[in-house]
Write an enzyme that holds these catalytic residues in place. Structure first.
Site, PDB file in Angstrom:
ATOM      1  N   ARG A 120      10.237 -14.177 -16.074  1.00 59.58           N
ATOM      2  CA  ARG A 120       9.495 -15.428 -15.791  1.00 59.58           C
ATOM      3  C   ARG A 120       8.479 -15.295 -14.645  1.00 59.58           C
ATOM      4  NH1 ARG A 120      14.703 -18.172 -16.567  1.00 59.58           N
ATOM      5  NH2 ARG A 120      14.792 -18.714 -18.768  1.00 59.58           N
ATOM      6  N   LYS A 124      -7.120 -14.042 -15.226  1.00 57.33           N
ATOM      7  CA  LYS A 124      -7.005 -14.123 -16.684  1.00 57.33           C
ATOM      8  C   LYS A 124      -6.242 -12.894 -17.162  1.00 57.33           C
ATOM      9  CE  LYS A 124     -10.927 -16.900 -18.169  1.00 57.33           C
ATOM     10  NZ  LYS A 124     -12.189 -16.912 -18.944  1.00 57.33           N
ATOM     11  N   GLU A 135     -10.831 -22.956 -16.040  1.00 58.25           N
ATOM     12  CA  GLU A 135     -11.999 -22.997 -16.919  1.00 58.25           C
ATOM     13  C   GLU A 135     -12.143 -24.332 -17.657  1.00 58.25           C
ATOM     14  OE1 GLU A 135     -12.963 -19.241 -18.906  1.00 58.25           O
ATOM     15  OE2 GLU A 135     -13.713 -20.431 -20.562  1.00 58.25           O
ATOM     16  N   HIS A 144     -17.755 -11.221 -28.193  1.00 57.00           N
ATOM     17  CA  HIS A 144     -16.413 -11.101 -28.774  1.00 57.00           C
ATOM     18  C   HIS A 144     -16.499 -10.976 -30.290  1.00 57.00           C
ATOM     19  CE1 HIS A 144     -14.161 -13.050 -25.119  1.00 57.00           C
ATOM     20  NE2 HIS A 144     -14.611 -11.844 -24.870  1.00 57.00           N
ATOM     21  N   HIS A 164     -16.655  -3.526 -24.352  1.00 56.25           N
ATOM     22  CA  HIS A 164     -16.807  -4.949 -24.043  1.00 56.25           C
ATOM     23  C   HIS A 164     -18.169  -5.251 -23.409  1.00 56.25           C
ATOM     24  CE1 HIS A 164     -15.757  -8.997 -22.897  1.00 56.25           C
ATOM     25  NE2 HIS A 164     -15.918  -8.722 -21.619  1.00 56.25           N
ATOM     26  N   HIS A 202     -20.494 -13.836 -24.075  1.00 58.28           N
ATOM     27  CA  HIS A 202     -19.170 -13.433 -24.553  1.00 58.28           C
ATOM     28  C   HIS A 202     -18.840 -13.987 -25.936  1.00 58.28           C
ATOM     29  CE1 HIS A 202     -18.826 -12.043 -20.477  1.00 58.28           C
ATOM     30  NE2 HIS A 202     -17.572 -11.657 -20.622  1.00 58.28           N
ATOM     31  N   GLU A 207     -21.759  -6.791 -16.822  1.00 57.69           N
ATOM     32  CA  GLU A 207     -21.103  -7.909 -16.138  1.00 57.69           C
ATOM     33  C   GLU A 207     -21.721  -8.136 -14.753  1.00 57.69           C
ATOM     34  OE1 GLU A 207     -19.046  -9.961 -17.558  1.00 57.69           O
ATOM     35  OE2 GLU A 207     -17.908  -8.911 -19.102  1.00 57.69           O
ATOM     36  N   ASN A 230     -18.785 -16.640 -19.065  1.00 59.21           N
ATOM     37  CA  ASN A 230     -18.725 -16.149 -20.444  1.00 59.21           C
ATOM     38  C   ASN A 230     -20.100 -16.058 -21.098  1.00 59.21           C
ATOM     39  OD1 ASN A 230     -15.913 -15.926 -20.378  1.00 59.21           O
ATOM     40  ND2 ASN A 230     -15.692 -18.099 -20.816  1.00 59.21           N
ATOM     41  N   ARG A 246     -16.389 -22.311 -14.689  1.00 53.21           N
ATOM     42  CA  ARG A 246     -15.904 -20.952 -14.978  1.00 53.21           C
ATOM     43  C   ARG A 246     -16.409 -20.447 -16.333  1.00 53.21           C
ATOM     44  NH1 ARG A 246     -10.132 -18.014 -13.667  1.00 53.21           N
ATOM     45  NH2 ARG A 246     -10.750 -16.020 -14.531  1.00 53.21           N
ATOM     46  N   LYS A 255     -17.812 -14.447  -8.265  1.00 55.02           N
ATOM     47  CA  LYS A 255     -16.648 -14.741  -9.117  1.00 55.02           C
ATOM     48  C   LYS A 255     -15.603 -15.539  -8.334  1.00 55.02           C
ATOM     49  CE  LYS A 255     -13.696 -13.742 -12.673  1.00 55.02           C
ATOM     50  NZ  LYS A 255     -13.370 -12.934 -13.820  1.00 55.02           N
TER      51      LYS A 255
END
Ligand code: GLY
Length: 373
Positions: free
Chosen positions: A130, A152, A246, A261, A274, A257, A194, A254, A250, A236
């Site tokens: 946990r 993330k 987000e 993606h 990426h 992205h 990036e 992206n 935030r 960032k």
């Protein structure tokens, strides 16, 4: 292979902070930090270093030596490398190793690697018993400026990238710019995508600095790289502190992205890196922003020129516009199946919006490679 012990003097470093109340944490930036035992004073005795079979021969012995110097008991877990294995099976290897070694809830997981290792180790840390503490030591430029900061964590699903995961912040991020000396050229350029993204979305002055200094960055001038990493991490950290989950700004991170993606998933994970996919995605997003009248064609051309100068692709693979739309509908920014795009309001400022499919299709077609048949 570089297993060399570096100087014994404490390496010089600077520190940024991600401000998240009682979950705030430092980002340490410098050179040869892999050799600095003083960094580890605040971390518990039991640590598990998770790395890949590509990174282990380069840096694992060095890090273990440093951790042992600071009195840690170290388990290491070596996973296969690459985006194609960012999945349940590989993640399970981390749990298997931790359980077999009877690691308890005080064990700190240390991610030593690129974005894939960081994301998977973070997700393992969020879920093992946990939740256990974790530290990021990113070894690619991309992970140093983006994925290691902000919490993330995820694995991929065959139907979409990073679809299974959690927000889970590290206790510390340790960025050793000197590791970039051995980074393959293609990965350095991928990370540059990036870095320049921060100029496009947030900081026009940084964008101009990048245009002036790109050759030094690609030539691996470590001082210049360190400056670019620091400014990227500052931006960032500022964005994550405002919007950890987000719900707003935030999402600007992206830029490119959604298209990117789709390229990664459509081509098969690992075929395009990426950063390469994000780079092309940013060019398309800038083209879409211009076609909607938010920025000028000259601004969109400036985006494409910098991406191209960084040695990154500017044309999307010819998957067909319908396939792109299908892939983009599983994007995490989509709401009730409607795709939401990060676009540019100006160079240095982004926003998020829906766009009619027709408009997207015509911009996509203008940016797609022509099929040869
Ligand atoms: N890589 C984008 C983010 O961390 O939000």
């Amino acid at each position: 292979m570089d297993q060399t012990r570096h100087s014994t003097a404490a390496p010089r470093r600077t520190e940024l902070r991600v401000d998240l109340g009682d979950r705030s944490y430092p980002i340490l930036i410098g050179q040869d930090l892999l050799d600095d035992p003083s960094i580890w004073q605040g971390v518990g005795t039991g640590v598990a270093v998770v790395t890949s079979d590509r990174i282990a021969p380069l840096f694992l012995d060095r890090l273990i030596h440093t951790l042992e110097q600071s009195g840690k008991r170290v388990l290491s877990v070596i996973l296969p490398d690459g985006e194609a294995v960012k999945n349940w099976e590989t993640l399970n290897q981390i749990y298997d190793a931790l359980l077999t070694a009877h690691c308890d809830r005080k064990t700190t997981l240390i991610a030593l690697g690129g974005g894939v290792i960081g994301d998977m180790t973070g997700f393992a840390a969020a879920t093992y018993q946990r939740g256990v503490p974790f530290v990021q030591i990113p070894t690619t430029l991309l992970a140093q400026v983006d994925s290691s900061v902000g919490g993330k964590t995820a694995i991929n699903h065959p139907l979409g990238k990073n679809m299974i995961g959690a927000f889970y912040q590290p206790r510390m991020v340790v960025i050793d710019a000197a590791v970039l000396g051995s980074l393959p050229e293609r990965e350095l350029r991928s990370g540059m995508a990036e870095v320049i993204k921060y100029g496009f979305i947030y900081d026009a002055a940084f964008l101009a600095w990048l245009e002036d200094n790109l050759d030094h960055l690609l030539g691996r001038d470590l001082q210049v790289l360190e400056h670019a990493i620091r400014r990227s991490c500052e931006i960032k950290a500022e964005i994550v502190a405002q919007d950890e989950r987000e719900t707003g700004i935030r999402a600007w991170l992206n830029l490119g992205h959604t298209f990117g993606h789709a390229i990664e998933a459509g081509m098969g994970y690992g075929t395009w890196l990426h950063g390469e996919a994000v780079a092309t995605g940013m060019v398309i997003a800038a083209g879409l922003s211009a076609s909607l009248g938010h920025i000028s064609e000259a601004d969109a051309a400036r985006v494409a020129t910098l991406v191209k100068r960084a040695g990154l692709p500017v044309r999307a693979p010819a998957l067909g516009a319908d396939r792109y739309l299908e892939l983009m509908r599983v994007d995490k920014k989509a709401q009730a199946g409607a795709i939401r795009y990060v676009l540019l309001k100006a160079l240095g400022e982004a926003f998020v919006t829906a766009v009619p499919d027709q408009q997207v299709v015509s911009v996509l077609e203008a940016h797609m490679e022509q099929t040869s048949s």
